[in-house]
Design a protein around this motif. Structure first.
Motif, PDB file in Angstrom:
ATOM      1  N   GLY A  54       0.799  -1.222   0.000  1.00  0.00           N
ATOM      2  CA  GLY A  54       0.000   0.000   0.000  1.00  0.00           C
ATOM      3  C   GLY A  54       0.832   1.272   0.000  1.00  0.00           C
ATOM      4  N   LYS A  55       2.165   1.165   0.187  1.00  0.00           N
ATOM      5  CA  LYS A  55       3.015   2.349   0.157  1.00  0.00           C
ATOM      6  C   LYS A  55       3.303   2.705  -1.297  1.00  0.00           C
ATOM      7  CE  LYS A  55       6.585   1.059   2.544  1.00  0.00           C
ATOM      8  NZ  LYS A  55       7.817   1.033   3.318  1.00  0.00           N
ATOM      9  N   GLN A  56       3.425   4.001  -1.547  1.00  0.00           N
ATOM     10  CA  GLN A  56       3.803   4.425  -2.885  1.00  0.00           C
ATOM     11  C   GLN A  56       5.223   3.960  -3.168  1.00  0.00           C
ATOM     12  OE1 GLN A  56       3.514   8.643  -3.243  1.00  0.00           O
ATOM     13  NE2 GLN A  56       1.564   8.498  -4.269  1.00  0.00           N
ATOM     14  N   THR A  57       5.443   3.466  -4.363  1.00  0.00           N
ATOM     15  CA  THR A  57       6.793   3.092  -4.759  1.00  0.00           C
ATOM     16  C   THR A  57       7.080   3.641  -6.148  1.00  0.00           C
ATOM     17  OG1 THR A  57       6.099   0.976  -5.703  1.00  0.00           O
ATOM     18  CG2 THR A  57       6.771   0.974  -3.392  1.00  0.00           C
ATOM     19  N   LEU A  58       8.337   3.874  -6.397  1.00  0.00           N
ATOM     20  CA  LEU A  58       8.754   4.378  -7.698  1.00  0.00           C
ATOM     21  C   LEU A  58       8.778   3.257  -8.721  1.00  0.00           C
ATOM     22  CD1 LEU A  58      11.742   6.593  -6.550  1.00  0.00           C
ATOM     23  CD2 LEU A  58       9.493   7.379  -7.295  1.00  0.00           C
ATOM     24  N   THR A  59       8.406   3.588  -9.934  1.00  0.00           N
ATOM     25  CA  THR A  59       8.459   2.648 -11.044  1.00  0.00           C
ATOM     26  C   THR A  59       9.861   2.693 -11.664  1.00  0.00           C
ATOM     27  OG1 THR A  59       7.787   4.301 -12.660  1.00  0.00           O
ATOM     28  CG2 THR A  59       6.013   3.037 -11.565  1.00  0.00           C
ATOM     29  N   GLU A  60      10.158   1.719 -12.502  1.00  0.00           N
ATOM     30  CA  GLU A  60      11.462   1.699 -13.162  1.00  0.00           C
ATOM     31  C   GLU A  60      11.714   2.974 -13.972  1.00  0.00           C
ATOM     32  OE1 GLU A  60      14.075  -0.869 -16.361  1.00  0.00           O
ATOM     33  OE2 GLU A  60      12.430  -1.859 -15.315  1.00  0.00           O
ATOM     34  N   PRO A  61      10.753   3.462 -14.787  1.00  0.00           N
ATOM     35  CA  PRO A  61      11.019   4.710 -15.520  1.00  0.00           C
ATOM     36  C   PRO A  61      11.258   5.902 -14.583  1.00  0.00           C
ATOM     37  CG  PRO A  61       9.131   3.570 -16.472  1.00  0.00           C
ATOM     38  CD  PRO A  61       9.485   2.848 -15.206  1.00  0.00           C
ATOM     39  N   GLN A  62      10.564   5.943 -13.452  1.00  0.00           N
ATOM     40  CA  GLN A  62      10.772   7.038 -12.500  1.00  0.00           C
ATOM     41  C   GLN A  62      12.174   6.969 -11.890  1.00  0.00           C
ATOM     42  OE1 GLN A  62       7.301   6.113 -10.120  1.00  0.00           O
ATOM     43  NE2 GLN A  62       6.387   8.084 -10.630  1.00  0.00           N
ATOM     44  N   VAL A  63      12.638   5.761 -11.582  1.00  0.00           N
ATOM     45  CA  VAL A  63      13.976   5.604 -11.006  1.00  0.00           C
ATOM     46  C   VAL A  63      15.031   6.018 -12.031  1.00  0.00           C
ATOM     47  CG1 VAL A  63      15.662   3.936 -10.116  1.00  0.00           C
ATOM     48  CG2 VAL A  63      13.277   3.832  -9.360  1.00  0.00           C
ATOM     49  N   ARG A  64      14.851   5.607 -13.271  1.00  0.00           N
ATOM     50  CA  ARG A  64      15.809   5.993 -14.317  1.00  0.00           C
ATOM     51  C   ARG A  64      15.858   7.516 -14.467  1.00  0.00           C
ATOM     52  NH1 ARG A  64      18.079   2.146 -17.332  1.00  0.00           N
ATOM     53  NH2 ARG A  64      17.240   0.041 -17.168  1.00  0.00           N
ATOM     54  N   ALA A  65      14.691   8.160 -14.457  1.00  0.00           N
ATOM     55  CA  ALA A  65      14.631   9.616 -14.581  1.00  0.00           C
ATOM     56  C   ALA A  65      15.284  10.297 -13.380  1.00  0.00           C
ATOM     57  CB  ALA A  65      13.178  10.070 -14.738  1.00  0.00           C
ATOM     58  N   LEU A  66      15.028   9.781 -12.192  1.00  0.00           N
ATOM     59  CA  LEU A  66      15.609  10.333 -10.968  1.00  0.00           C
ATOM     60  C   LEU A  66      17.129  10.254 -10.997  1.00  0.00           C
ATOM     61  CD1 LEU A  66      15.121  11.324  -7.983  1.00  0.00           C
ATOM     62  CD2 LEU A  66      15.167   8.913  -7.362  1.00  0.00           C
ATOM     63  N   LEU A  67      17.652   9.096 -11.388  1.00  0.00           N
ATOM     64  CA  LEU A  67      19.101   8.929 -11.456  1.00  0.00           C
ATOM     65  C   LEU A  67      19.718   9.841 -12.513  1.00  0.00           C
ATOM     66  CD1 LEU A  67      19.341   5.059 -10.991  1.00  0.00           C
ATOM     67  CD2 LEU A  67      19.959   6.834  -9.331  1.00  0.00           C
ATOM     68  N   ALA A  68      19.051   9.963 -13.651  1.00  0.00           N
ATOM     69  CA  ALA A  68      19.556  10.853 -14.706  1.00  0.00           C
ATOM     70  C   ALA A  68      19.571  12.304 -14.215  1.00  0.00           C
ATOM     71  CB  ALA A  68      18.709  10.710 -15.963  1.00  0.00           C
ATOM     72  N   GLU A  69      18.537  12.715 -13.479  1.00  0.00           N
ATOM     73  CA  GLU A  69      18.481  14.074 -12.926  1.00  0.00           C
ATOM     74  C   GLU A  69      19.653  14.329 -11.984  1.00  0.00           C
ATOM     75  OE1 GLU A  69      14.801  14.756 -10.876  1.00  0.00           O
ATOM     76  OE2 GLU A  69      13.616  14.381 -12.672  1.00  0.00           O
ATOM     77  N   GLN A  70      20.111  13.288 -11.305  1.00  0.00           N
ATOM     78  CA  GLN A  70      21.206  13.436 -10.347  1.00  0.00           C
ATOM     79  C   GLN A  70      22.571  13.227 -10.991  1.00  0.00           C
ATOM     80  OE1 GLN A  70      20.712  11.700  -6.507  1.00  0.00           O
ATOM     81  NE2 GLN A  70      18.569  12.269  -6.392  1.00  0.00           N
ATOM     82  N   GLY A  71      22.602  13.125 -12.311  1.00  0.00           N
ATOM     83  CA  GLY A  71      23.869  13.068 -13.035  1.00  0.00           C
ATOM     84  C   GLY A  71      24.394  11.684 -13.348  1.00  0.00           C
ATOM     85  N   PHE A  72      23.643  10.632 -13.030  1.00  0.00           N
ATOM     86  CA  PHE A  72      24.090   9.282 -13.359  1.00  0.00           C
ATOM     87  C   PHE A  72      23.788   8.986 -14.823  1.00  0.00           C
ATOM     88  CE2 PHE A  72      23.451   9.027  -8.770  1.00  0.00           C
ATOM     89  CZ  PHE A  72      24.618   8.416  -8.369  1.00  0.00           C
ATOM     90  N   THR A  73      24.710   8.297 -15.480  1.00  0.00           N
ATOM     91  CA  THR A  73      24.530   7.885 -16.870  1.00  0.00           C
ATOM     92  C   THR A  73      24.797   6.382 -16.950  1.00  0.00           C
ATOM     93  OG1 THR A  73      26.840   8.385 -17.401  1.00  0.00           O
ATOM     94  CG2 THR A  73      25.210  10.138 -17.781  1.00  0.00           C
ATOM     95  N   ARG A  74      24.615   5.818 -18.121  1.00  0.00           N
ATOM     96  CA  ARG A  74      24.821   4.371 -18.331  1.00  0.00           C
ATOM     97  C   ARG A  74      24.243   3.565 -17.165  1.00  0.00           C
ATOM     98  NH1 ARG A  74      30.415   2.553 -19.240  1.00  0.00           N
ATOM     99  NH2 ARG A  74      29.331   0.585 -19.408  1.00  0.00           N
ATOM    100  N   ILE A  75      22.957   3.705 -16.970  1.00  0.00           N
ATOM    101  CA  ILE A  75      22.250   3.008 -15.894  1.00  0.00           C
ATOM    102  C   ILE A  75      21.940   1.603 -16.393  1.00  0.00           C
ATOM    103  CG2 ILE A  75      20.180   3.028 -14.456  1.00  0.00           C
ATOM    104  CD1 ILE A  75      20.219   6.178 -15.034  1.00  0.00           C
ATOM    105  N   ASP A  76      22.682   0.612 -15.887  1.00  0.00           N
ATOM    106  CA  ASP A  76      22.589  -0.760 -16.379  1.00  0.00           C
ATOM    107  C   ASP A  76      21.999  -1.690 -15.322  1.00  0.00           C
ATOM    108  OD1 ASP A  76      23.913  -0.019 -18.750  1.00  0.00           O
ATOM    109  OD2 ASP A  76      25.860  -0.308 -17.792  1.00  0.00           O
ATOM    110  N   ASP A  77      21.325  -2.733 -15.781  1.00  0.00           N
ATOM    111  CA  ASP A  77      20.833  -3.804 -14.919  1.00  0.00           C
ATOM    112  C   ASP A  77      19.997  -3.295 -13.748  1.00  0.00           C
ATOM    113  OD1 ASP A  77      22.260  -5.628 -16.524  1.00  0.00           O
ATOM    114  OD2 ASP A  77      24.068  -5.313 -15.335  1.00  0.00           O
TER     115      ASP A  77
END
Length: 147
Positions: free
Chosen positions: A28-51
């Motif tokens: 019942g807790k809100q959780t981030l989806t895979e696309p949201q996590v990828r976007a969040l990491l990209a916003e924080q400067g991470f690239t080549r997000i693998d596996d």
């Protein structure tokens, strides 16, 4: 010439889907989806997000940090807080033990700082052994799993 509405609607739909929280398997807790996590990491400067995988209650991936080095990264699915390998902890192992003991756990052992998160093994008040993940900045329990 294509109708501009035909171009805008798919983009709006994709943005709405990416912004919608996932509820499955989260108690019942809100959780981030895979696309949201990828976007969040990209916003924080991470690239080549693998596996990117949801494992042991957290999103985990290998990514390239802003400094160009590859790092292991974990993301808390409820808060979106990012924990990266090499991140400095504000807590010591003794702080983690004390916080877990104050929270009712006993026999706290194997306290280890790994990939930006404290992990420890302990016994719950009912006698069950658990593995606990702890936030290195504020001591908040991020996740508990049966050991």
């Amino acid at each position: 010439m294509r109708n501009s509405t035909a171009l805008i609607l798919p983009a709006l739909l994709a943005a709405a889907l990416a912004a919608a929280p996932a509820m499955a398997g989260s108690g019942g807790k809100q959780t981030l989806t895979e696309p949201q996590v990828r976007a969040l990491l990209a916003e924080q400067g991470f690239t080549r997000i693998d596996d990117l995988e949801f494992e042991d209650g957290m999103w985990e991936t290998d990514a390239t940090g802003a400094d160009g080095n590859r790092v292991d990264v974990r993301v808390d699915p409820a808060s979106g807080k990012v924990f990266a390998e090499g991140m400095v902890s504000r807590l010591s192992a003794e702080d983690v033990k004390a916080r877990l003991t104050a929270a009712g756990y006993s026999k706290v052992h194997d306290v280890d700082y790994d990939d930006g998160i404290w992990e420890a093994e302990a016994e719950r008040p009912d006698g069950k052994d658990v593995k606990i993940r702890v936030d290195p900045t504020d001591g908040r329990i991020l996740g508990i799993e049966n050991d």
